[in-house]
Design a protein around this motif. Structure first.
Motif, PDB file in Angstrom:
ATOM      1  N   VAL A   1      35.775  59.103  28.529  1.00  0.00           N
ATOM      2  CA  VAL A   1      36.618  59.953  29.203  1.00  0.00           C
ATOM      3  C   VAL A   1      36.677  59.984  30.638  1.00  0.00           C
ATOM      4  O   VAL A   1      35.704  60.477  31.242  1.00  0.00           O
ATOM      5  CB  VAL A   1      36.358  61.276  28.350  1.00  0.00           C
ATOM      6  CG1 VAL A   1      37.270  62.256  28.746  1.00  0.00           C
ATOM      7  CG2 VAL A   1      36.640  60.988  26.735  1.00  0.00           C
ATOM      8  N   GLN A   2      37.854  60.165  31.007  1.00  0.00           N
ATOM      9  CA  GLN A   2      38.047  60.067  32.615  1.00  0.00           C
ATOM     10  C   GLN A   2      38.942  61.381  32.989  1.00  0.00           C
ATOM     11  O   GLN A   2      38.713  61.700  34.202  1.00  0.00           O
ATOM     12  CB  GLN A   2      38.544  58.663  33.306  1.00  0.00           C
ATOM     13  CG  GLN A   2      37.829  57.658  32.937  1.00  0.00           C
ATOM     14  CD  GLN A   2      36.560  57.529  33.641  1.00  0.00           C
ATOM     15  OE1 GLN A   2      36.230  58.410  34.728  1.00  0.00           O
ATOM     16  NE2 GLN A   2      35.268  56.933  33.170  1.00  0.00           N
ATOM     17  N   ASP A   3      39.684  61.872  32.268  1.00  0.00           N
ATOM     18  CA  ASP A   3      40.480  62.916  32.650  1.00  0.00           C
ATOM     19  C   ASP A   3      40.854  64.210  31.617  1.00  0.00           C
ATOM     20  O   ASP A   3      40.349  63.915  30.508  1.00  0.00           O
ATOM     21  CB  ASP A   3      41.945  62.322  33.149  1.00  0.00           C
ATOM     22  CG  ASP A   3      42.544  61.581  31.982  1.00  0.00           C
ATOM     23  OD1 ASP A   3      42.647  62.227  30.759  1.00  0.00           O
ATOM     24  OD2 ASP A   3      43.105  60.411  32.277  1.00  0.00           O
ATOM     25  N   GLN A   4      41.211  65.131  32.039  1.00  0.00           N
ATOM     26  CA  GLN A   4      41.632  66.360  31.188  1.00  0.00           C
ATOM     27  C   GLN A   4      42.423  65.977  29.919  1.00  0.00           C
ATOM     28  O   GLN A   4      42.017  66.399  28.708  1.00  0.00           O
ATOM     29  CB  GLN A   4      42.191  67.262  31.946  1.00  0.00           C
ATOM     30  CG  GLN A   4      42.502  68.666  31.025  1.00  0.00           C
ATOM     31  CD  GLN A   4      40.963  69.266  30.792  1.00  0.00           C
ATOM     32  OE1 GLN A   4      40.136  69.274  31.736  1.00  0.00           O
ATOM     33  NE2 GLN A   4      40.446  69.579  29.634  1.00  0.00           N
ATOM     34  N   GLN A   5      43.478  65.207  30.006  1.00  0.00           N
ATOM     35  CA  GLN A   5      44.075  64.798  28.728  1.00  0.00           C
ATOM     36  C   GLN A   5      43.193  64.137  27.935  1.00  0.00           C
ATOM     37  O   GLN A   5      43.211  64.286  26.421  1.00  0.00           O
ATOM     38  CB  GLN A   5      45.463  63.812  29.285  1.00  0.00           C
ATOM     39  CG  GLN A   5      46.357  63.508  27.824  1.00  0.00           C
ATOM     40  CD  GLN A   5      47.600  62.700  28.397  1.00  0.00           C
ATOM     41  OE1 GLN A   5      47.682  62.455  29.721  1.00  0.00           O
ATOM     42  NE2 GLN A   5      48.268  62.400  27.298  1.00  0.00           N
ATOM     43  N   ALA A   6      42.401  62.966  28.253  1.00  0.00           N
ATOM     44  CA  ALA A   6      41.564  62.107  27.450  1.00  0.00           C
ATOM     45  C   ALA A   6      40.560  63.067  26.785  1.00  0.00           C
ATOM     46  O   ALA A   6      40.161  62.866  25.633  1.00  0.00           O
ATOM     47  CB  ALA A   6      40.968  61.078  28.122  1.00  0.00           C
ATOM     48  N   LEU A   7      40.160  64.069  27.586  1.00  0.00           N
ATOM     49  CA  LEU A   7      38.947  65.155  27.159  1.00  0.00           C
ATOM     50  C   LEU A   7      39.646  65.876  26.105  1.00  0.00           C
ATOM     51  O   LEU A   7      38.696  66.140  25.002  1.00  0.00           O
ATOM     52  CB  LEU A   7      38.420  65.847  28.094  1.00  0.00           C
ATOM     53  CG  LEU A   7      37.430  67.050  27.877  1.00  0.00           C
ATOM     54  CD1 LEU A   7      36.309  66.199  27.604  1.00  0.00           C
ATOM     55  CD2 LEU A   7      37.273  67.819  29.215  1.00  0.00           C
ATOM     56  N   ASN A   8      40.929  66.597  26.133  1.00  0.00           N
ATOM     57  CA  ASN A   8      41.506  67.151  25.057  1.00  0.00           C
ATOM     58  C   ASN A   8      41.559  66.606  23.791  1.00  0.00           C
ATOM     59  O   ASN A   8      41.211  66.991  22.544  1.00  0.00           O
ATOM     60  CB  ASN A   8      42.818  67.777  25.487  1.00  0.00           C
ATOM     61  CG  ASN A   8      42.700  68.783  26.793  1.00  0.00           C
ATOM     62  OD1 ASN A   8      41.627  69.384  26.832  1.00  0.00           O
ATOM     63  ND2 ASN A   8      43.896  68.996  27.136  1.00  0.00           N
ATOM     64  N   ALA A   9      42.033  65.174  23.862  1.00  0.00           N
ATOM     65  CA  ALA A   9      42.053  64.312  22.821  1.00  0.00           C
ATOM     66  C   ALA A   9      40.644  63.990  22.257  1.00  0.00           C
ATOM     67  O   ALA A   9      40.503  64.109  20.741  1.00  0.00           O
ATOM     68  CB  ALA A   9      42.936  62.907  23.247  1.00  0.00           C
ATOM     69  N   TRP A  10      39.741  63.869  23.019  1.00  0.00           N
ATOM     70  CA  TRP A  10      38.372  63.538  22.554  1.00  0.00           C
ATOM     71  C   TRP A  10      37.794  64.794  21.734  1.00  0.00           C
ATOM     72  O   TRP A  10      37.105  64.688  20.876  1.00  0.00           O
ATOM     73  CB  TRP A  10      37.401  63.286  23.575  1.00  0.00           C
ATOM     74  CG  TRP A  10      36.133  63.066  23.393  1.00  0.00           C
ATOM     75  CD1 TRP A  10      35.484  61.909  22.861  1.00  0.00           C
ATOM     76  CD2 TRP A  10      34.917  64.011  23.740  1.00  0.00           C
ATOM     77  NE1 TRP A  10      34.088  61.928  22.740  1.00  0.00           N
ATOM     78  CE2 TRP A  10      33.855  63.326  23.371  1.00  0.00           C
ATOM     79  CE3 TRP A  10      34.840  65.282  24.193  1.00  0.00           C
ATOM     80  CZ2 TRP A  10      32.353  63.854  23.438  1.00  0.00           C
ATOM     81  CZ3 TRP A  10      33.738  65.652  24.382  1.00  0.00           C
ATOM     82  CH2 TRP A  10      32.406  65.015  24.035  1.00  0.00           C
ATOM     83  N   MET A  11      37.985  65.770  22.298  1.00  0.00           N
ATOM     84  CA  MET A  11      37.604  67.269  21.505  1.00  0.00           C
ATOM     85  C   MET A  11      38.285  67.258  20.351  1.00  0.00           C
ATOM     86  O   MET A  11      37.669  67.613  19.254  1.00  0.00           O
ATOM     87  CB  MET A  11      37.535  68.377  22.325  1.00  0.00           C
ATOM     88  CG  MET A  11      36.779  68.266  23.655  1.00  0.00           C
ATOM     89  SD  MET A  11      36.662  69.843  24.658  1.00  0.00           S
ATOM     90  CE  MET A  11      35.924  70.887  23.306  1.00  0.00           C
ATOM     91  N   ASP A  12      39.447  67.047  20.154  1.00  0.00           N
ATOM     92  CA  ASP A  12      40.406  67.278  18.721  1.00  0.00           C
ATOM     93  C   ASP A  12      39.662  66.278  18.051  1.00  0.00           C
ATOM     94  O   ASP A  12      39.792  66.621  16.559  1.00  0.00           O
ATOM     95  CB  ASP A  12      41.811  66.957  19.211  1.00  0.00           C
ATOM     96  CG  ASP A  12      42.381  68.121  20.078  1.00  0.00           C
ATOM     97  OD1 ASP A  12      41.616  69.276  19.824  1.00  0.00           O
ATOM     98  OD2 ASP A  12      43.377  67.894  20.572  1.00  0.00           O
ATOM     99  N   LYS A  13      39.493  64.803  18.426  1.00  0.00           N
ATOM    100  CA  LYS A  13      39.096  63.874  17.419  1.00  0.00           C
ATOM    101  C   LYS A  13      37.681  64.110  16.787  1.00  0.00           C
ATOM    102  O   LYS A  13      37.459  64.070  15.641  1.00  0.00           O
ATOM    103  CB  LYS A  13      39.057  62.307  18.273  1.00  0.00           C
ATOM    104  CG  LYS A  13      38.472  61.246  17.437  1.00  0.00           C
ATOM    105  CD  LYS A  13      38.421  60.113  18.353  1.00  0.00           C
ATOM    106  CE  LYS A  13      38.100  59.087  17.591  1.00  0.00           C
ATOM    107  NZ  LYS A  13      37.849  57.629  18.211  1.00  0.00           N
TER     108      LYS A  13
END
Length: 236
Positions: free
Chosen positions: A186-198
């Motif tokens: 994960v490299q950015d906020q959008q990817a972090l949000n998706a990772w936390m949701d997943k």
């Protein structure tokens, strides 16, 4: 006469300074150790929290001096005293020392310390430190580190004083970001949000039971206390 800088053994001087510093530090630790041992010998009540606190102080010094087996023995005794006195903060501190003593049961001790630290409203900084240890011990692609990191942030949110909340929250956020990067690049906020949701890391009613399962796997059959009996001592 020094003709140029190549005549000076810089590396040797640095090594000598580091060696001297290490010797001074060791001597200071030895001095502290003797002082604490004297204090311990003067205490009459060997099952008091004062006695246990001194044992933990000594165990920490022994760990720093690389006398880890002796450190384990003292910290283990202190843990039992803290447990009997329902001194949960000190019990977790003992588990922290037991983990750092690097003995065969150090990992289970870490798991038990995390369980106590999350279950009881102790110092959030210590809880963060214990959960950070879990991150260090967890394979980078395993979900356990993510559960530990997000729990660290949750604990800080509900326990930290207003004056310390921002700084401690930043530490927890950095921990989450570090775990996300190594877990899923994960490299950015959008990817972090998706990772936390997943990974379902937003709802404590979801991630806390999952962390409990991770702790259970860490401790295995080595529990030193009855968790149900301990839960009955939770404040209302």
């Amino acid at each position: 006469m020094i003709k140029n800088e190549t005549d000076i053994d810089v590396a040797g001087l640095i090594g000598q300074e580091e060696g001297n510093s290490a010797e001074v530090n060791k001597a200071e630790l030895e001095k502290q150790l003797q002082e604490k041992l004297l204090q311990l010998s003067q205490l009459k009540h060997t099952h008091s929290m004062e006695h246990a606190t001194l044992q933990l102080d000594i165990a920490e010094i022994l760990t720093a001096l690389d006398r880890k087996e002796k450190a384990w023995t003292l910290a283990r005794e202190a843990f039992e005293t803290a447990l009997k006195n329902e001194s949960w903060q000190e019990a977790v501190e003992a588990c922290n020392v037991l983990y750092q003593a690097e003995q065969p049961e150090s990992i289970p001790a870490l798991g038990m310390g995390v369980w106590l630290a999350v279950t009881f409203p102790i110092n959030p900084e210590l809880t963060y430190a214990m959960l950070d240890h879990v991150v260090d011990e967890t394979p980078k692609h395993a979900d356990g580190a993510a559960l530990a990191a997000v729990t660290a942030r949750y604990v800080i949110d509900i326990r930290a004083d207003d004056a310390k909340h921002e700084g401690q929250s930043q530490l927890a956020n950095h921990l989450i970001a570090r775990v996300a990067e190594r877990h899923s690049n994960v490299q950015d906020q959008q990817a972090l949000n998706a990772w936390m949701d997943k990974l379902e890391l937003r709802d404590p009613q979801v991630f806390l039971p999952r962390l409990s399962m991770v702790i259970g796997a860490i401790v295995g059959d080595t529990w030193w206390f009855d968790r149900n009996a301990i839960r009955s001592k939770l404040p209302d």
